[in-house]
Design a protein around this motif. Structure first.
Motif, PDB file in Angstrom:
ATOM      1  N   LEU A  44       0.836  -1.151   0.140  1.00  0.00           N
ATOM      2  CA  LEU A  44      -0.057  -0.043  -0.024  1.00  0.00           C
ATOM      3  C   LEU A  44       0.893   1.244   0.153  1.00  0.00           C
ATOM      4  CD1 LEU A  44      -3.085   0.903   0.274  1.00  0.00           C
ATOM      5  CD2 LEU A  44      -2.742   1.103   2.722  1.00  0.00           C
ATOM      6  N   GLY A  45       0.624   2.068  -0.901  1.00  0.00           N
ATOM      7  CA  GLY A  45       1.347   3.436  -0.821  1.00  0.00           C
ATOM      8  C   GLY A  45       1.203   4.661  -0.001  1.00  0.00           C
ATOM      9  N   ALA A  65       5.894   2.594   8.355  1.00  0.00           N
ATOM     10  CA  ALA A  65       7.285   2.690   9.352  1.00  0.00           C
ATOM     11  C   ALA A  65       8.153   3.661   8.448  1.00  0.00           C
ATOM     12  CB  ALA A  65       7.799   1.340   9.266  1.00  0.00           C
ATOM     13  N   GLU A  66       8.187   3.581   7.189  1.00  0.00           N
ATOM     14  CA  GLU A  66       9.211   4.657   6.089  1.00  0.00           C
ATOM     15  C   GLU A  66       8.832   6.038   6.487  1.00  0.00           C
ATOM     16  OE1 GLU A  66       9.814   5.672   1.647  1.00  0.00           O
ATOM     17  OE2 GLU A  66       8.791   3.988   2.050  1.00  0.00           O
ATOM     18  N   LEU A  67       7.344   6.455   6.672  1.00  0.00           N
ATOM     19  CA  LEU A  67       6.994   7.726   6.862  1.00  0.00           C
ATOM     20  C   LEU A  67       7.162   8.260   8.212  1.00  0.00           C
ATOM     21  CD1 LEU A  67       3.583   7.748   4.857  1.00  0.00           C
ATOM     22  CD2 LEU A  67       5.598   9.089   4.351  1.00  0.00           C
ATOM     23  N   LEU A  68       7.204   7.258   9.029  1.00  0.00           N
ATOM     24  CA  LEU A  68       7.367   7.645  10.593  1.00  0.00           C
ATOM     25  C   LEU A  68       8.922   7.463  10.950  1.00  0.00           C
ATOM     26  CD1 LEU A  68       4.236   5.913  12.254  1.00  0.00           C
ATOM     27  CD2 LEU A  68       4.640   8.345  11.816  1.00  0.00           C
ATOM     28  N   TRP A 129      -5.249  12.165   6.947  1.00  0.00           N
ATOM     29  CA  TRP A 129      -5.522  10.879   7.635  1.00  0.00           C
ATOM     30  C   TRP A 129      -7.015  10.421   7.505  1.00  0.00           C
ATOM     31  CZ3 TRP A 129      -9.210  11.325  11.563  1.00  0.00           C
ATOM     32  CH2 TRP A 129      -9.248  12.513  12.222  1.00  0.00           C
ATOM     33  N   MET A 130      -7.221   9.168   8.004  1.00  0.00           N
ATOM     34  CA  MET A 130      -8.711   8.624   8.014  1.00  0.00           C
ATOM     35  C   MET A 130      -8.508   7.633   9.113  1.00  0.00           C
ATOM     36  SD  MET A 130     -11.222   6.589   5.210  1.00  0.00           S
ATOM     37  CE  MET A 130     -11.614   8.303   4.570  1.00  0.00           C
ATOM     38  N   LEU A 146      -5.367   5.117   8.448  1.00  0.00           N
ATOM     39  CA  LEU A 146      -4.555   5.401   7.033  1.00  0.00           C
ATOM     40  C   LEU A 146      -4.231   6.652   6.828  1.00  0.00           C
ATOM     41  CD1 LEU A 146      -3.979   3.861   4.333  1.00  0.00           C
ATOM     42  CD2 LEU A 146      -6.148   4.915   3.560  1.00  0.00           C
ATOM     43  N   PHE A 147      -2.844   7.020   6.562  1.00  0.00           N
ATOM     44  CA  PHE A 147      -2.295   8.391   6.641  1.00  0.00           C
ATOM     45  C   PHE A 147      -1.206   8.272   5.453  1.00  0.00           C
ATOM     46  CE2 PHE A 147       0.721   6.080   9.189  1.00  0.00           C
ATOM     47  CZ  PHE A 147       2.104   6.531   9.123  1.00  0.00           C
ATOM     48  N   THR A 148      -1.246   9.651   4.895  1.00  0.00           N
ATOM     49  CA  THR A 148      -0.244  10.133   3.684  1.00  0.00           C
ATOM     50  C   THR A 148       0.519  11.242   4.134  1.00  0.00           C
ATOM     51  OG1 THR A 148      -2.109  11.509   2.647  1.00  0.00           O
ATOM     52  CG2 THR A 148      -1.766   8.988   1.960  1.00  0.00           C
TER      53      THR A 148
END
Length: 592
Positions: A44-45, A65-68, A129-130, A146-148
């Motif tokens: 998932l992107g 994990a990458e984004l955080l 986010w959602m 879910l977040f971007t």
């Protein structure tokens, strides 16, 4: 993703959401198999983490994990709110104020933008986010978030906001330029134009402003000080200033000597004053405060008329190059306007002086009482060619004249002088009706003078010294004489009307006269168009106003009669000058 990174599979056991269905056993519409769901979760992107019913993180996908910037092991089992949820400024958000936690606690789906998640490196990640609850058998068991990364969207929004702000600033500056042009074009007096310009600049472009004018390096005066908001204006700041010295390097002196506009920062403002003029300027900086200043010349193509100084006091808001160009343009416009108004004032003064010198004193002696008035056009309008005259002719008859040469300039005033002098010469020794005198005047003007268009009334007051008298007149396009009797009856004398002077060549005798008896104590008023006409005003209504007011003044002394007429009758918006002459007829046996 390892089994540890996706414990949902383990917790669900065989037949859980990631378990494979038996080949061929899946009914139509059944959920995808565990392998496919695992692939979706892994690839998932967007970031996704799951929490248990207590809000602890139970599963994390690789993108989260990458984004955080945190390893999966550091996320699993941690309280999601305490570990991640932060305000946009990095502050801790109470659970009661956290929308993500509220969605989990209430079992509602929610979405939002721009709280931040705390990254492993201590930085903040703005997110969109959602959050959605996960129920099993009707009970809230978990939540999925879910977040971007919203950084790029926020940066784009910031760039758009900056562009909009820059566009608003540009629009505001253009609006100031447009308003300044209107102010400088419409106000007829230089000092008032500068005051309005100062009120336009402060506070829209600067915290305070000053205008200094000079007619030479030895003659400098502070014409205007617009103080900062809340600071009382003090007249002591305005008035004469020290002269501009040739060797002074102070910014104001350089500009007044013909230099270009200057943008001054704190270091420039802190420089020691090298001349009395510079010290006078420094006093204002000290009293009002200044961290950024622009000084620009008020100039024309021929010379520098003064300088405009504008200042800001907020160190975080200095002037920039675009504002320097804007203020320089305002200074140029103000210089041209001031120069034009000064020249117009000089022309007006010359014309008024010439006009007043040509208005002869009224003749004295005899029983007829005369009064006359002249009023120049309102301030800002050019001088016109209105005049009055009264003279005793060779046959002893008193002649009255009012007239108006068309135009509002020096040429009109010169034309008035020409007609007045010619009329005196033509009328002096001729015992003729006013219509013939008017025809002879027009022939003389067309033959030997410059062509002019003019209106005029010429009247003879005829009768023996003891009375009774009559008004014998001819009008060349002028408003009709007004006759007011002692008992307050007032009416216009409509007869004797002819074409104005200069329209076409007339044979002598083409015009006609009119005669009206003058009762004892009556008043005859001759006047020019400026007394009753203004652009957009109804002429009939204006004439009726004059008639009513004159009737109410029937028994006033003739001098007061004229003054009161001028106080009450000239229409609003009058742009023309005016002249009037009034004759009061005495009663039988009444002495002069």
């Amino acid at each position: 993703m390892t089994e540890k990174a996706c414990p949902v599979d383990e917790a669900a056991g065989g037949g859980g959401p990631f378990s494979e269905a038996a080949p061929g056993a899946a009914p139509p519409g059944a959920l995808p198999g565990a392998a496919l769901l695992q692939a979706v979760f892994t690839d998932l992107g967007a970031g996704l983490y799951l929490t248990d019913s207590a809000g602890r993180i139970s599963a994390v996908n690789p993108r989260a994990a990458e984004l955080l910037d945190r390893p999966v092991e550091a996320l699993l089992g941690a309280d999601a709110h305490d570990l991640l949820h932060r305000a946009a400024d990095g502050g801790v958000i109470p659970r009661s104020a956290c929308r993500i936690w509220q969605a989990f606690e209430r079992g509602h789906t929610a979405h939002g933008e721009c709280p931040a998640f705390l990254r492993g490196n201590g930085g903040l990640l703005p997110v969109s986010w959602m959050a959605s609850p996960v129920r099993q058998n009707g009970r809230l068991r978990a939540a999925a978030v879910l977040f971007t990364d919203a950084s790029e969207r926020l940066a784009a929004a910031g760039r758009q906001a900056d562009q909009l702000a820059a566009l608003e600033r540009l629009t505001g500056r253009l609006a100031v330029v447009g308003e300044a042009g209107a102010v400088l074009a419409q106000v007829p007096e230089a000092d008032e134009a500068l005051r309005r310009l100062g009120r336009l600049i402060v506070p829209r472009l600067a915290e305070w402003a000053v205008v200094d004018l000079c007619s030479g390096l030895d003659d400098v005066r502070r014409a205007l000080v617009v103080p900062p908001e809340g600071h009382a204006g003090d007249p002591v700041w305005e008035g004469p200033l020290p002269p501009v010295t040739e060797d002074s390097g102070a910014p104001l002196a350089r500009v007044l000597r013909g230099g270009e506009a200057l943008l001054l920062g704190p270091d420039d403002l802190a420089a020691p004053a090298d001349a009395p003029l510079a010290r006078a300027q420094s006093e204002l900086f000290s009293v009002f405060g200044a961290t950024s200043v622009i000084i620009t010349p008020l100039r024309t193509a021929r010379r520098v008329l003064g300088a405009l100084t504008v200042a800001r006091t907020d160190p975080a808001r200095p002037f920039d190059a675009a504002e320097l160009a804007l203020i320089d343009d305002l200074g140029r416009r103000a210089g041209l306007a001031v120069d034009g108004l000064r020249l117009a004032g000089q022309r007006r003064e010359i014309a008024e002086t010439m006009q007043r010198h040509l208005l002869s004193p009224l003749p004295e002696g005899g029983r007829l009482r005369l009064a006359a008035r002249y009023r120049p056009a309102p301030e800002g309008s050019e001088v016109g060619g209105d005049w009055y005259d009264a003279l005793i002719l060779a046959d002893g008859v008193t002649a009255l004249v009012v007239g108006d040469v068309l135009g509002h300039d020096l040429k009109a005033a010169a034309g008035m002088a020409q007609i007045r002098n010619m009329l005196r010469s033509v009328a002096w020794d001729r015992v003729e009706p006013p219509s013939l005198i008017t025809d002879r005047l027009e022939h003389a003007l067309l033959a030997v003078g410059d062509p002019v268009l003019a209106t005029m009334v010429l009247a003879r007051i005829e009768g023996p010294p003891e009375g009774p008298w009559q008004l014998h007149w001819a009008s060349a396009g002028n408003p009709p004489p007004l006759l007011v009797t002692e008992d307050g009856d007032a009416h216009y004398l409509e007869a004797g009307q002819n074409l104005m002077l200069g329209v076409e060549w007339h044979d002598i005798g083409d015009r006609h006269d009119a005669v009206e008896p003058l009762p004892e104590h009556s008043t005859v008023l001759l006047y020019t168009n400026g007394l009753v006409h203004a652009p957009g005003d109804d002429l009939d209504a204006a004439l009726e106003r004059l008639r009513r007011h004159a009737a109410a003044l029937a028994r006033r002394p003739v001098e007061e009669f004229c003054d009161r007429i001028l106080e009450r009758v000239p229409p609003p918006g009058r742009v023309d000058d005016l002249a009037l002459i009034a004759l009061r007829v005495p009663g039988a046996g009444e002495e002069a």
